[in-house]
Design a protein around this motif. Structure first.
Motif, mmCIF file in Angstrom:
data_model
loop_
_atom_site.group_PDB
_atom_site.id
_atom_site.type_symbol
_atom_site.label_atom_id
_atom_site.label_comp_id
_atom_site.label_asym_id
_atom_site.label_seq_id
_atom_site.Cartn_x
_atom_site.Cartn_y
_atom_site.Cartn_z
ATOM 1 N N ILE A 105 -10.120 0.399 0.213
ATOM 2 C CA ILE A 105 -8.754 0.644 0.711
ATOM 3 C C ILE A 105 -7.845 1.092 -0.422
ATOM 4 C CG2 ILE A 105 -6.735 -0.457 1.733
ATOM 5 C CD1 ILE A 105 -8.694 -2.257 3.300
ATOM 6 N N LEU A 106 -7.926 0.411 -1.562
ATOM 7 C CA LEU A 106 -7.060 0.766 -2.688
ATOM 8 C C LEU A 106 -7.427 2.133 -3.268
ATOM 9 C CD1 LEU A 106 -6.821 -2.651 -4.572
ATOM 10 C CD2 LEU A 106 -5.103 -1.579 -3.125
ATOM 11 N N ALA A 107 -8.720 2.447 -3.339
ATOM 12 C CA ALA A 107 -9.136 3.741 -3.881
ATOM 13 C C ALA A 107 -8.666 4.880 -2.989
ATOM 14 C CB ALA A 107 -10.655 3.776 -4.035
ATOM 15 N N ILE A 108 -8.798 4.715 -1.692
ATOM 16 C CA ILE A 108 -8.352 5.770 -0.771
ATOM 17 C C ILE A 108 -6.840 5.942 -0.852
ATOM 18 C CG2 ILE A 108 -8.132 6.361 1.677
ATOM 19 C CD1 ILE A 108 -10.863 5.054 2.112
ATOM 20 N N THR A 109 -6.092 4.817 -0.882
ATOM 21 C CA THR A 109 -4.630 4.892 -0.915
ATOM 22 C C THR A 109 -4.133 5.592 -2.182
ATOM 23 O OG1 THR A 109 -4.510 2.810 0.317
ATOM 24 C CG2 THR A 109 -2.518 3.540 -0.801
ATOM 25 N N SER A 110 -4.627 5.145 -3.348
ATOM 26 C CA SER A 110 -4.166 5.750 -4.598
ATOM 27 C C SER A 110 -4.696 7.170 -4.751
ATOM 28 C CB SER A 110 -4.586 4.889 -5.785
ATOM 29 O OG SER A 110 -5.960 4.561 -5.707
ATOM 30 N N GLY A 111 -5.918 7.445 -4.293
ATOM 31 C CA GLY A 111 -6.447 8.803 -4.358
ATOM 32 C C GLY A 111 -5.657 9.777 -3.511
ATOM 33 N N GLY B 121 -2.557 9.408 -2.785
ATOM 34 C CA GLY B 121 -1.274 9.567 -3.464
ATOM 35 C C GLY B 121 -1.335 10.601 -4.571
ATOM 36 N N LEU B 122 -2.391 10.544 -5.391
ATOM 37 C CA LEU B 122 -2.556 11.549 -6.444
ATOM 38 C C LEU B 122 -2.689 12.951 -5.858
ATOM 39 C CD1 LEU B 122 -4.977 9.702 -8.909
ATOM 40 C CD2 LEU B 122 -2.626 10.376 -9.373
ATOM 41 N N SER B 123 -3.479 13.076 -4.801
ATOM 42 C CA SER B 123 -3.669 14.394 -4.175
ATOM 43 C C SER B 123 -2.363 14.920 -3.593
ATOM 44 C CB SER B 123 -4.723 14.300 -3.082
ATOM 45 O OG SER B 123 -5.947 13.817 -3.608
ATOM 46 N N PHE B 124 -1.597 14.035 -2.964
ATOM 47 C CA PHE B 124 -0.325 14.469 -2.361
ATOM 48 C C PHE B 124 0.659 14.913 -3.432
ATOM 49 C CE2 PHE B 124 3.922 13.367 -0.615
ATOM 50 C CZ PHE B 124 3.923 14.264 0.447
ATOM 51 N N VAL C 66 -9.928 7.707 -14.968
ATOM 52 C CA VAL C 66 -10.763 6.570 -15.370
ATOM 53 C C VAL C 66 -9.955 5.274 -15.333
ATOM 54 C CG1 VAL C 66 -12.098 5.569 -17.268
ATOM 55 C CG2 VAL C 66 -12.279 8.018 -16.771
ATOM 56 N N GLY C 67 -8.724 5.348 -15.849
ATOM 57 C CA GLY C 67 -7.871 4.165 -15.815
ATOM 58 C C GLY C 67 -7.531 3.732 -14.402
ATOM 59 N N TRP C 68 -7.273 4.716 -13.537
ATOM 60 C CA TRP C 68 -6.974 4.388 -12.141
ATOM 61 C C TRP C 68 -8.160 3.686 -11.490
ATOM 62 C CZ3 TRP C 68 -9.087 8.514 -8.649
ATOM 63 C CH2 TRP C 68 -9.087 8.114 -7.320
ATOM 64 N N LEU C 69 -9.391 4.150 -11.805
ATOM 65 C CA LEU C 69 -10.586 3.509 -11.258
ATOM 66 C C LEU C 69 -10.720 2.084 -11.791
ATOM 67 C CD1 LEU C 69 -13.123 3.917 -9.530
ATOM 68 C CD2 LEU C 69 -14.294 4.690 -11.599
ATOM 69 N N LEU D 1 0.831 -1.208 0.000
ATOM 70 C CA LEU D 1 0.000 0.000 0.000
ATOM 71 C C LEU D 1 0.865 1.256 0.000
ATOM 72 C CD1 LEU D 1 -2.854 -1.018 2.471
ATOM 73 C CD2 LEU D 1 -2.963 -0.839 -0.015
ATOM 74 N N THR D 2 1.998 1.198 0.679
ATOM 75 C CA THR D 2 2.933 2.335 0.635
ATOM 76 C C THR D 2 3.476 2.523 -0.782
ATOM 77 O OG1 THR D 2 3.563 1.914 2.942
ATOM 78 C CG2 THR D 2 5.034 3.286 1.630
ATOM 79 N N GLY D 3 3.766 1.398 -1.450
ATOM 80 C CA GLY D 3 4.215 1.486 -2.836
ATOM 81 C C GLY D 3 3.161 2.090 -3.746
ATOM 82 N N VAL D 4 1.887 1.740 -3.530
ATOM 83 C CA VAL D 4 0.795 2.339 -4.303
ATOM 84 C C VAL D 4 0.750 3.849 -4.077
ATOM 85 C CG1 VAL D 4 -1.711 2.422 -4.565
ATOM 86 C CG2 VAL D 4 -0.576 0.226 -4.298
ATOM 87 N N PHE D 5 0.813 4.262 -2.806
ATOM 88 C CA PHE D 5 0.738 5.689 -2.464
ATOM 89 C C PHE D 5 1.885 6.472 -3.091
ATOM 90 C CE2 PHE D 5 1.998 9.190 0.302
ATOM 91 C CZ PHE D 5 0.816 9.906 0.400
#
Length: 360
Positions: A343-349, A351-354, A149-152, A120-124
């Motif tokens: 969990i994956l949507a929150i983690t990657s989202g 990451g994009l915001s950060f 869209v691709g991320w979703l 999950l850290t790697g995803v972020f």
């Protein structure tokens, strides 16, 4: 063939002769005669073509059954026939039943499902790098929409059971297409972005499926030629059509040279290692030469440090997708698909915001 009455015949031999006539030991003389007539009718040599293999086999079989019949007839006609060996009957040994072993169940204290924090850290981090690079390079806004869209789609794929391999395939195709587009846009503009996006799509498809080695080599040859020609066309620093022609000619020459080397070193495969390497290297070198001697040098000189940043972005796209897939598999072992998706949507989202926040 006659056998003397005083000649002793072992039980093993008698049983063997009964078996040749397809009889059980202890059969009567009349049963032996009937079995012999039946076997002789089948295996008589006159029933088969003259001087053929079948006739030779029939003659050998006919002699065997005739010898068995004569031996058994003589033995059964004597006043002291050989008796078959009686079967050995053993009495069953009674084993006292063992009492069942009763074990008390071990009580395991309930534990909360573990989170794959490393993945999950790697995803972020991967998505943070992607967002920072896309903002720094001033990628058009529609790419952000496509990326979202691709991320979703990747997040949904990671939340499904991946035993069939289809989620892997879909996720890696998407990652390869985005990575190729981002890198190509910085290296040679829109034309290179489109060509390299297609090349990345093909590479992602190969990585997510079980393609045969020869098919992979062939696709890599075509994709390498297309990548070089697309870069030349996007930068307009050389002749992209000559690059395509040179790539095709180089592939043929490299393949022929590889076949010769395989023949010298006696490669057993139809297309050995030399042939496959010659195909790839010949195509790539031919595309490079076909573009013009100074064309590639001018392209390299035109490239700015942004290309290096874009390359890191391409790596981050693929790494983030793979990290998301592995994290999804690990989460599905403890959670259902909905919680895994959340969990994956929150983690990657996040990451994009950060990454967007860092770029600004």
């Amino acid at each position: 063939m006659k056998i003397k009455e005083d000649q002793q015949i072992s039980n093993v031999e008698i049983e063997k002769y009964y078996k040749i006539l397809n009889l059980e030991p202890g059969a009567s003389l009349e049963e032996v005669r009937q079995a012999y007539r039946h076997q002789a009718l089948i295996w008589h040599p006159d029933r088969y073509p003259q001087n053929s293999i079948l006739q030779a086999e029939a003659e050998a079989k006919f002699k065997e059954i005739s010898h068995a019949y004569e031996t058994l007839k003589t033995d059964l006609s004597s006043p002291y026939p050989t008796l078959p060996t009686p079967p050995v009957v053993t009495e069953p040994v009674e084993v006292p039943p063992t009492p069942p072993v009763v074990t008390k169940p071990v009580e395991v204290p309930p534990t909360s499902p573990p989170l794959p924090m490393g993945w999950l850290t790697g995803v972020f981090l991967s998505y943070a790098i992607i967002a920072w690079i896309l903002t720094t390079l001033k990628i058009p806004s529609w790419v952000w929409v496509f990326l979202s869209v691709g991320w979703l789609m990747v997040t949904i794929a990671a939340s499904e059971d991946s035993e069939s391999g289809q989620p892997w395939l879909m996720a890696l195709i998407f990652a390869g297409a985005i990575a190729g587009w981002v890198l190509g846009n910085e290296a040679g503009g829109m034309i290179t972005a489109l060509v390299w996006g297609g090349v990345g799509l093909g590479l992602g498809a190969m990585a997510g499926s079980e393609s045969p080695a020869k098919g992979v080599i062939g696709l890599l040859t075509i994709m390498g030629i297309a990548a070089i020609a697309g870069l030349i066309a996007g930068t307009k620093k050389g002749d992209w059509l000559s690059s395509l022609v040179g790539g095709g000619f180089g592939s043929i020459m490299g393949l022929m040279l590889g076949i010769i080397l395989d023949a010298i070193f006696r490669s057993r495969a139809k297309l050995g290692t030399g042939s496959l390497l010659g195909l790839v290297l010949g195509g790539w070198i031919g595309a490079w030469i076909g573009a013009g001697k100074q064309a590639m040098m001018r392209v390299i000189q035109r490239m700015q440090p942004e290309v290096i940043i874009a390359a890191w972005g391409a790596i981050a796209v693929v790494a983030g997708t793979v990290a998301q897939m592995v994290a999804g598999e690990k989460l599905l072992a403890s959670y259902n698909g909905f919680y895994t998706f959340l969990i994956l949507a929150i983690t990657s989202g996040l990451g994009l915001s950060f990454g967007w926040w860092l770029a600004h």
